[in-house]
Motif scaffolding. Structure first.
Motif, PDB file in Angstrom:
ATOM      1  N   THR A  19       0.836  -1.204   0.000  1.00 51.84           N
ATOM      2  CA  THR A  19       0.000   0.000   0.000  1.00 51.84           C
ATOM      3  C   THR A  19       0.870   1.253   0.000  1.00 51.84           C
ATOM      4  N   ARG A  20       2.012   1.157   0.645  1.00 49.87           N
ATOM      5  CA  ARG A  20       2.938   2.291   0.700  1.00 49.87           C
ATOM      6  C   ARG A  20       3.817   2.369  -0.542  1.00 49.87           C
ATOM      7  N   TYR A  21       4.191   1.222  -1.090  1.00 56.98           N
ATOM      8  CA  TYR A  21       5.099   1.180  -2.241  1.00 56.98           C
ATOM      9  C   TYR A  21       4.334   0.632  -3.449  1.00 56.98           C
ATOM     10  N   GLN A  22       3.806   1.534  -4.267  1.00 55.42           N
ATOM     11  CA  GLN A  22       2.886   1.136  -5.329  1.00 55.42           C
ATOM     12  C   GLN A  22       3.497   1.163  -6.722  1.00 55.42           C
ATOM     13  N   ASP A  23       4.659   1.768  -6.873  1.00 49.56           N
ATOM     14  CA  ASP A  23       5.247   1.971  -8.193  1.00 49.56           C
ATOM     15  C   ASP A  23       6.150   0.803  -8.576  1.00 49.56           C
ATOM     16  N   ASN A  24       6.010   0.326  -9.821  1.00 50.47           N
ATOM     17  CA  ASN A  24       6.790  -0.817 -10.296  1.00 50.47           C
ATOM     18  C   ASN A  24       7.578  -0.489 -11.560  1.00 50.47           C
ATOM     19  N   SER A  25       7.934   0.765 -11.736  1.00 56.48           N
ATOM     20  CA  SER A  25       8.567   1.211 -12.971  1.00 56.48           C
ATOM     21  C   SER A  25      10.053   0.856 -13.014  1.00 56.48           C
ATOM     22  N   GLY A  26      10.644   1.054 -14.191  1.00 59.62           N
ATOM     23  CA  GLY A  26      12.078   0.859 -14.366  1.00 59.62           C
ATOM     24  C   GLY A  26      12.478  -0.600 -14.413  1.00 59.62           C
ATOM     25  N   PHE A  27      13.743  -0.859 -14.142  1.00 62.85           N
ATOM     26  CA  PHE A  27      14.280  -2.218 -14.173  1.00 62.85           C
ATOM     27  C   PHE A  27      13.513  -3.138 -13.223  1.00 62.85           C
ATOM     28  N   TYR A  28      12.991  -2.589 -12.135  1.00 64.11           N
ATOM     29  CA  TYR A  28      12.264  -3.352 -11.119  1.00 64.11           C
ATOM     30  C   TYR A  28      11.063  -4.107 -11.707  1.00 64.11           C
ATOM     31  N   GLY A  29      10.435  -3.543 -12.753  1.00 66.82           N
ATOM     32  CA  GLY A  29       9.291  -4.195 -13.371  1.00 66.82           C
ATOM     33  C   GLY A  29       9.536  -4.597 -14.811  1.00 66.82           C
ATOM     34  N   SER A  30      10.785  -4.834 -15.150  1.00 68.95           N
ATOM     35  CA  SER A  30      11.178  -5.034 -16.552  1.00 68.95           C
ATOM     36  C   SER A  30      11.155  -6.493 -16.994  1.00 68.95           C
ATOM     37  N   ALA A  82      -3.204  -4.975  -0.082  1.00 66.55           N
ATOM     38  CA  ALA A  82      -2.582  -4.553  -1.341  1.00 66.55           C
ATOM     39  C   ALA A  82      -3.480  -4.871  -2.529  1.00 66.55           C
ATOM     40  N   PHE A  83      -4.480  -5.716  -2.332  1.00 66.89           N
ATOM     41  CA  PHE A  83      -5.422  -6.034  -3.400  1.00 66.89           C
ATOM     42  C   PHE A  83      -6.026  -4.779  -4.007  1.00 66.89           C
ATOM     43  N   PHE A  84      -6.262  -3.759  -3.187  1.00 67.85           N
ATOM     44  CA  PHE A  84      -6.905  -2.545  -3.683  1.00 67.85           C
ATOM     45  C   PHE A  84      -5.932  -1.708  -4.512  1.00 67.85           C
ATOM     46  N   VAL A  85      -4.652  -1.771  -4.185  1.00 64.82           N
ATOM     47  CA  VAL A  85      -3.629  -1.145  -5.017  1.00 64.82           C
ATOM     48  C   VAL A  85      -3.507  -1.920  -6.329  1.00 64.82           C
ATOM     49  N   LEU A  86      -3.478  -3.231  -6.222  1.00 71.92           N
ATOM     50  CA  LEU A  86      -3.431  -4.098  -7.404  1.00 71.92           C
ATOM     51  C   LEU A  86      -4.594  -3.783  -8.349  1.00 71.92           C
ATOM     52  N   SER A  87      -5.794  -3.649  -7.797  1.00 67.40           N
ATOM     53  CA  SER A  87      -6.968  -3.356  -8.615  1.00 67.40           C
ATOM     54  C   SER A  87      -6.803  -2.038  -9.358  1.00 67.40           C
ATOM     55  N   ALA A  88      -6.302  -1.026  -8.669  1.00 64.87           N
ATOM     56  CA  ALA A  88      -6.104   0.274  -9.307  1.00 64.87           C
ATOM     57  C   ALA A  88      -5.025   0.199 -10.375  1.00 64.87           C
TER      58      ALA A  88
END
Length: 267
Positions: A19-30, A82-88
């Motif tokens: 819920t606090r860490y929602q961003d998956n950009s960059g190499f982290y989500g590559s 975190a399901f609600f972050v996932l949904s968004a």
């Protein structure tokens, strides 16, 4: 299945974390990082057109990787808040993603799946066997399960430091743990510089993975290690047995960067 107190605490910990860490950009989500998790046992190129489940989806990092790899449909399983972050995060892909707000052992699907993935999740479940059995039941004949697990072999020095530390950090409030991760990241980056010249433990991981992450994602990786209430570090034999004893055939294992296991089996 009734959850133990440690399971409930771990789920709550991850709910707060994602819920606090929602961003998956960059190499982290590559796709490069997805390949690093899966290869040489499985190629991300083979995900194209498959129906896949991701157990323990958090904020949707692995789901996004699977969609980028061409998955036809993804069933995203997340028991925490975190399901609600996932949904968004998955709103733009709603036709390709089915969201299940349940623990992994309650995975149910209308049509059998080609692949079930669980990266960095099963080692946080006190008894992962029901989850692995649920994955097996959801797969079509010849389907595959892939799991990534913390390893015991190769982590002896790391565990000598981290396991006692986790007894403190796992009960720290978020603000204090977050601040600690800033200091820890500075320490690891100094270690990374030493790895350029010396054959130190986890040298490949620090240089090839950790060092490629943005600073906020490096701190998140540390937070992810120190926050959960429960974590198990698997031996090679235990990693193989986790799938073999729950109905999978032709189980293979690869030691990733000398400190963890990628394990794959056929339904």
């Amino acid at each position: 299945m009734m959850k133990t107190q440690i399971d409930k605490k771990t789920i709550a910990d991850f709910g707060e974390q994602w819920t606090r860490y929602q961003d998956n950009s960059g190499f982290y989500g590559s796709q490069d990082l997805l390949a690093d998790y899966l290869e040489p046992l499985f190629s991300p190129n083979d995900i194209e057109g498959l129906c896949v489940a991701d157990i323990g989806s958090g904020s949707g990092r692995i789901v996004g990787m699977l969609l980028d790899a061409g998955a036809k449909h993804v069933v995203a399983v997340e028991p925490s808040d975190a399901f609600f972050v996932l949904s968004a995060n998955m709103a733009a892909n709603s036709e390709q993603v089915t969201l299940l707000h349940v623990p992994g052992d309650e995975l149910r699907v209308d049509e059998p799946l080609d692949l079930v993935i669980s990266l960095g999740v099963l080692h946080h479940i006190a008894d992962p066997n029901p989850t692995v059995r649920a994955a097996r039941a959801a797969l079509k004949p010849g389907g595959k399960m892939i799991a990534w697990l913390y390893g015991k072999e190769g982590n002896e020095l790391y565990l000598a430091v981290v396991e006692p530390l986790r007894k403190i950090t796992s009960v720290m409030p978020h603000s204090l743990l977050s601040g600690f991760c800033y200091v820890a990241d500075l320490t690891v980056m100094v270690y990374a510089q030493l790895c350029r010249w010396l054959p130190l433990p986890m040298r490949n991981y620090v240089s090839e993975i950790y060092g490629k992450l943005a600073a906020d994602k490096r701190r998140l990786v540390i937070y992810d290690q120190l926050n959960p209430a429960y974590a198990k570090y698997y031996t090679r034999a235990e990693a193989l047995a986790l799938l073999e004893e729950n109905g999978f055939n032709n189980v293979r294992v690869h030691q990733r960067h000398g400190y963890s296991w990628t394990v794959i089996g056929d339904a």
